[in-house]
Design a protein around this motif. Structure first.
Motif, PDB file in Angstrom:
ATOM      1  N   PRO A 236       0.829  -1.211   0.000  1.00  0.00           N
ATOM      2  CA  PRO A 236       0.000   0.000   0.000  1.00  0.00           C
ATOM      3  C   PRO A 236       0.863   1.262   0.000  1.00  0.00           C
ATOM      4  O   PRO A 236       1.949   1.300   0.582  1.00  0.00           O
ATOM      5  N   ALA A 237       0.369   2.289  -0.680  1.00  0.00           N
ATOM      6  CA  ALA A 237       1.030   3.589  -0.695  1.00  0.00           C
ATOM      7  C   ALA A 237      -0.049   4.652  -0.827  1.00  0.00           C
ATOM      8  O   ALA A 237      -0.901   4.577  -1.709  1.00  0.00           O
TER       9      ALA A 237
ATOM     10  N   ALA B  44       3.431  14.337   1.388  1.00  0.00           N
ATOM     11  CA  ALA B  44       4.232  13.196   1.815  1.00  0.00           C
ATOM     12  C   ALA B  44       3.536  11.926   1.336  1.00  0.00           C
ATOM     13  O   ALA B  44       2.339  11.928   1.045  1.00  0.00           O
ATOM     14  N   VAL B  45       4.330  10.871   1.255  1.00  0.00           N
ATOM     15  CA  VAL B  45       3.803   9.577   0.821  1.00  0.00           C
ATOM     16  C   VAL B  45       4.199   8.539   1.850  1.00  0.00           C
ATOM     17  O   VAL B  45       5.359   8.485   2.269  1.00  0.00           O
ATOM     18  N   ARG B  46       3.236   7.734   2.283  1.00  0.00           N
ATOM     19  CA  ARG B  46       3.527   6.611   3.170  1.00  0.00           C
ATOM     20  C   ARG B  46       3.505   5.344   2.330  1.00  0.00           C
ATOM     21  O   ARG B  46       2.482   4.998   1.733  1.00  0.00           O
ATOM     22  N   CYS B  47       4.645   4.680   2.282  1.00  0.00           N
ATOM     23  CA  CYS B  47       4.808   3.465   1.496  1.00  0.00           C
ATOM     24  C   CYS B  47       5.067   2.300   2.449  1.00  0.00           C
ATOM     25  O   CYS B  47       5.911   2.409   3.337  1.00  0.00           O
ATOM     26  N   GLN B  48       4.351   1.204   2.234  1.00  0.00           N
ATOM     27  CA  GLN B  48       4.510   0.046   3.100  1.00  0.00           C
ATOM     28  C   GLN B  48       4.768  -1.213   2.283  1.00  0.00           C
ATOM     29  O   GLN B  48       4.316  -1.336   1.149  1.00  0.00           O
ATOM     30  N   LEU B  49       5.472  -2.142   2.911  1.00  0.00           N
ATOM     31  CA  LEU B  49       5.708  -3.469   2.350  1.00  0.00           C
ATOM     32  C   LEU B  49       5.294  -4.443   3.448  1.00  0.00           C
ATOM     33  O   LEU B  49       5.889  -4.461   4.534  1.00  0.00           O
ATOM     34  N   ILE B  50       4.235  -5.222   3.181  1.00  0.00           N
ATOM     35  CA  ILE B  50       3.645  -6.093   4.198  1.00  0.00           C
ATOM     36  C   ILE B  50       3.582  -7.514   3.650  1.00  0.00           C
ATOM     37  O   ILE B  50       3.102  -7.740   2.543  1.00  0.00           O
ATOM     38  N   GLU B  51       4.078  -8.461   4.451  1.00  0.00           N
ATOM     39  CA  GLU B  51       4.017  -9.873   4.069  1.00  0.00           C
ATOM     40  C   GLU B  51       3.421 -10.661   5.229  1.00  0.00           C
ATOM     41  O   GLU B  51       3.913 -10.575   6.360  1.00  0.00           O
TER      42      GLU B  51
END
Length: 170
Positions: free
Chosen positions: A110-111, A122-129
């Protein structure tokens, strides 16, 4: 902001991208018509245009049409997936679970961009596993267009960025 007709196309691409197997015209129609996103004729026009553009491939067996995304369709969705609301994406996921077609859990990226209290972006970038956050990154952007571009490109580049960060830090 996407036009309603573009949104129908994105929903179809998103459904097929997140389905374990190709979906039938009936399955696509059932979801979109049940949620009252559009009528049958607009949906069929959207599907036809996606096929004509090479973003979907249609295969017919025993008078049933099955659709799946092409590599071009997956690329297109990666650019515009964030134009679909989180609510629509959740509804699609719930539908795919209900019909037993959801892909096994994958990495989520998600971003979202937002305006800061100082008036910037601003941008919040996530990497979820597997419900575990591997990376949660907030980045300042020089303007709204740059923030949109960062959010749009995150899903395609997140794993490379994560690997680069890990390589630098370890």
């Amino acid at each position: 902001m996407a036009t309603p007709f573009t949104t129908y196309k994105l929903i179809v691409l998103y459904m097929l991208q997140n389905s374990e197997k190709p979906l039938t015209n009936s399955q696509l129609s059932e979801f979109i018509l049940e949620k009252e996103y559009t009528n049958y004729f607009h949906l069929q026009q959207a599907i036809s245009e996606l096929v004509d553009a090479g973003l979907l491939e249609k295969q017919t067996f025993s008078n049933t049409s099955y659709y799946h995304t092409t590599p071009e369709g997956r690329d297109t969705l990666s650019y515009f997936e964030n134009d679909l609301s989180a609510d629509i994406r959740q509804e699609v996921q719930s539908y795919l679970v209900a019909i037993g077609r959801q892909k096994p859990e994958r990495i989520l990226t998600p971003a979202d961009y937002y305006e800061t209290p100082q008036g910037g972006y601003a941008v919040r970038c996530q990497l979820i596993e597997k419900n575990t956050s591997l990376l949660d990154l907030s980045i300042s952007a020089p303007n709204k267009e740059a923030a949109k571009a960062i959010a749009r490109n995150w899903s395609r580049k997140s794993q490379d960025i994560y690997a680069e960060i890990m390589e630098e830090l370890l």
